[in-house]
Design a protein around this motif. Sequence first.
Motif, mmCIF file in Angstrom:
data_model
loop_
_atom_site.group_PDB
_atom_site.id
_atom_site.type_symbol
_atom_site.label_atom_id
_atom_site.label_comp_id
_atom_site.label_asym_id
_atom_site.label_seq_id
_atom_site.Cartn_x
_atom_site.Cartn_y
_atom_site.Cartn_z
ATOM 1 N N ILE A 1 -41.078 12.216 -35.958
ATOM 2 C CA ILE A 1 -41.106 13.593 -35.860
ATOM 3 C C ILE A 1 -39.920 13.988 -35.330
ATOM 4 N N THR A 2 -39.603 14.743 -34.145
ATOM 5 C CA THR A 2 -38.620 15.106 -34.216
ATOM 6 C C THR A 2 -37.298 15.121 -34.832
ATOM 7 N N THR A 3 -37.091 13.766 -35.164
ATOM 8 C CA THR A 3 -35.859 13.030 -35.946
ATOM 9 C C THR A 3 -35.991 14.292 -37.063
ATOM 10 N N GLN A 4 -37.039 14.148 -37.981
ATOM 11 C CA GLN A 4 -37.104 14.720 -39.588
ATOM 12 C C GLN A 4 -37.069 16.307 -39.074
ATOM 13 N N LEU A 5 -37.926 16.570 -37.845
ATOM 14 C CA LEU A 5 -37.778 18.195 -37.682
ATOM 15 C C LEU A 5 -36.005 18.941 -37.702
ATOM 16 N N LEU A 6 -35.516 17.895 -36.519
ATOM 17 C CA LEU A 6 -34.065 17.958 -36.881
ATOM 18 C C LEU A 6 -33.164 17.860 -37.474
ATOM 19 N N LYS A 7 -33.651 17.158 -38.614
ATOM 20 C CA LYS A 7 -32.543 16.931 -40.120
ATOM 21 C C LYS A 7 -32.791 17.956 -40.658
ATOM 22 N N ASN A 8 -34.270 18.407 -41.219
ATOM 23 C CA ASN A 8 -35.022 18.727 -42.292
ATOM 24 C C ASN A 8 -34.789 20.188 -41.921
ATOM 25 N N ILE A 9 -35.265 21.057 -40.469
ATOM 26 C CA ILE A 9 -35.467 22.065 -40.297
ATOM 27 C C ILE A 9 -34.316 23.422 -39.202
ATOM 28 N N VAL A 10 -33.848 22.242 -37.939
ATOM 29 C CA VAL A 10 -33.780 22.831 -37.415
ATOM 30 C C VAL A 10 -31.654 22.034 -37.143
ATOM 31 N N LEU A 11 -31.247 21.370 -37.500
ATOM 32 C CA LEU A 11 -30.298 21.575 -37.395
ATOM 33 C C LEU A 11 -29.330 21.958 -38.825
ATOM 34 N N THR A 12 -28.052 22.286 -38.696
ATOM 35 C CA THR A 12 -27.712 22.638 -41.003
ATOM 36 C C THR A 12 -25.843 21.724 -39.723
ATOM 37 N N ARG A 13 -25.651 21.329 -41.631
ATOM 38 C CA ARG A 13 -24.305 20.983 -41.852
ATOM 39 C C ARG A 13 -23.852 22.280 -42.410
ATOM 40 N N PRO A 14 -21.969 22.626 -42.170
ATOM 41 C CA PRO A 14 -21.288 23.533 -41.989
ATOM 42 C C PRO A 14 -20.273 23.025 -43.605
ATOM 43 N N ASP A 15 -20.249 23.516 -44.411
ATOM 44 C CA ASP A 15 -18.854 22.717 -45.178
ATOM 45 C C ASP A 15 -17.982 23.474 -44.921
ATOM 46 N N LEU A 16 -17.008 22.715 -43.710
ATOM 47 C CA LEU A 16 -15.964 22.824 -43.105
ATOM 48 C C LEU A 16 -15.128 22.181 -44.113
ATOM 49 N N GLY A 17 -15.024 21.655 -45.572
ATOM 50 C CA GLY A 17 -13.753 21.443 -46.307
ATOM 51 C C GLY A 17 -13.709 20.514 -46.478
ATOM 52 N N VAL A 18 -14.080 19.094 -45.797
ATOM 53 C CA VAL A 18 -13.646 18.024 -45.129
ATOM 54 C C VAL A 18 -14.968 17.289 -47.037
ATOM 55 N N GLU A 19 -13.933 16.712 -47.282
ATOM 56 C CA GLU A 19 -14.510 15.967 -49.265
ATOM 57 C C GLU A 19 -15.773 15.061 -48.583
ATOM 58 N N GLY A 20 -16.308 15.245 -49.348
ATOM 59 C CA GLY A 20 -18.236 13.936 -48.826
ATOM 60 C C GLY A 20 -19.375 14.699 -48.876
ATOM 61 N N TYR A 21 -20.031 14.244 -49.055
ATOM 62 C CA TYR A 21 -21.587 15.358 -49.215
ATOM 63 C C TYR A 21 -21.847 16.412 -48.236
ATOM 64 N N VAL A 22 -22.244 16.932 -48.320
ATOM 65 C CA VAL A 22 -22.155 17.749 -47.384
ATOM 66 C C VAL A 22 -23.739 18.172 -46.771
ATOM 67 N N SER A 23 -24.948 18.033 -47.376
ATOM 68 C CA SER A 23 -25.882 17.821 -47.308
ATOM 69 C C SER A 23 -25.915 17.591 -45.428
ATOM 70 N N ASN A 24 -27.079 17.861 -45.051
ATOM 71 C CA ASN A 24 -27.047 17.563 -43.518
ATOM 72 C C ASN A 24 -27.829 16.640 -43.349
ATOM 73 N N SER A 25 -27.575 14.928 -42.539
ATOM 74 C CA SER A 25 -28.564 13.830 -42.396
ATOM 75 C C SER A 25 -29.055 13.465 -41.389
ATOM 76 N N PHE A 26 -28.251 14.336 -40.696
ATOM 77 C CA PHE A 26 -28.164 14.007 -38.299
ATOM 78 C C PHE A 26 -29.261 14.851 -37.975
ATOM 79 N N PRO A 27 -30.648 13.463 -37.513
ATOM 80 C CA PRO A 27 -30.064 12.325 -37.069
ATOM 81 C C PRO A 27 -30.406 11.291 -38.280
ATOM 82 N N SER A 28 -30.458 10.126 -38.134
ATOM 83 C CA SER A 28 -31.202 9.062 -39.475
ATOM 84 C C SER A 28 -32.316 8.327 -39.075
ATOM 85 N N GLY A 29 -32.774 8.884 -40.194
ATOM 86 C CA GLY A 29 -34.672 8.305 -40.132
ATOM 87 C C GLY A 29 -34.771 7.576 -40.348
#
Length: 278
Positions: free
Chosen positions: A101-129
């Motif tokens: 439950i913690t992983t799902q809450l952190l990944k989908n609600i709490v944590l965000t991944r800013p777009d810092l110009g690094v090529e690749g997919y930008v959606s947050n996937s941290f941590p792995s379910g």
Amino acid sequence: MSSPSRLTPARYVSAAVLCAVAFLALYLFFVRDETGQAIDQLAFNGAENGTTGTTVTLSLLDLIPSVMVGVGAIVSLAIAAVRRAWFPLLVAVGSAMAAVITTQLLKNIVLTRPDLGVEGYVSNSFPSGHTTVAAASALVVFLVASPHTRWLAGTIGAAFAVAAGVSTLVSLWHRPSDVIAALLVVSFWGCVGGAVLTRAGGRQRAARTPTPARVGLRLQTWIAVLAAIVTAVAVGIGATGAFGTSAAPAAYLGAVTAIVAVGFALAITATRLFDRLP
């Protein structure tokens, strides 16, 4: 001969705090920092450039949510029935569910991944379910296992969780930091479970470690050390820019071995941390 002292939750609380700090540091560097994002993405690119093992890893990932969790549940129930360890089973299942439950809450609600110009997919996937589910299943077996067989449960559980985590990288589902973060989430809740078990009463076992456990610890240590050496070499290659733009394969290899090193380092810590818990 003096009687064993009563267990206290201090060592487990301290370990849980360390897991939380390591998780936060991992997030701030690999998700919120441009350099960290670039390193993570370089390893991901190395996985993307290769196709070896993709079919196998996808099959493993398909098995994790159902078959593997089912196997873990059956083994845990069997151990609990033989040992009459129903309270540890309850604590173990609660810890595993809290981790998922913690992983799902952190990944989908709490944590965000800013777009810092690094090529690749930008959606947050941290941590792995998927890695969390695999490691949480292993945690349940570890917590209900007898003190004499926890080293074995830790070794097999670490191997299973690492295999699942590496599979998510090979299959391009997750970045390396996502996998390591998931292992830390499960470790955190495992420590919380240990703290709860100490409050249930009982006295700690003698400090003497049985021979099979010592052999298991040596095996875990060798795996962790060898993997860490390969990771260090890969990091050195990347830092010196020896291969320029073709450093992605080295970064990929370093990421895989880093996951192995962290997974077995946590297994070593868990085996020693819970060695006196009856």
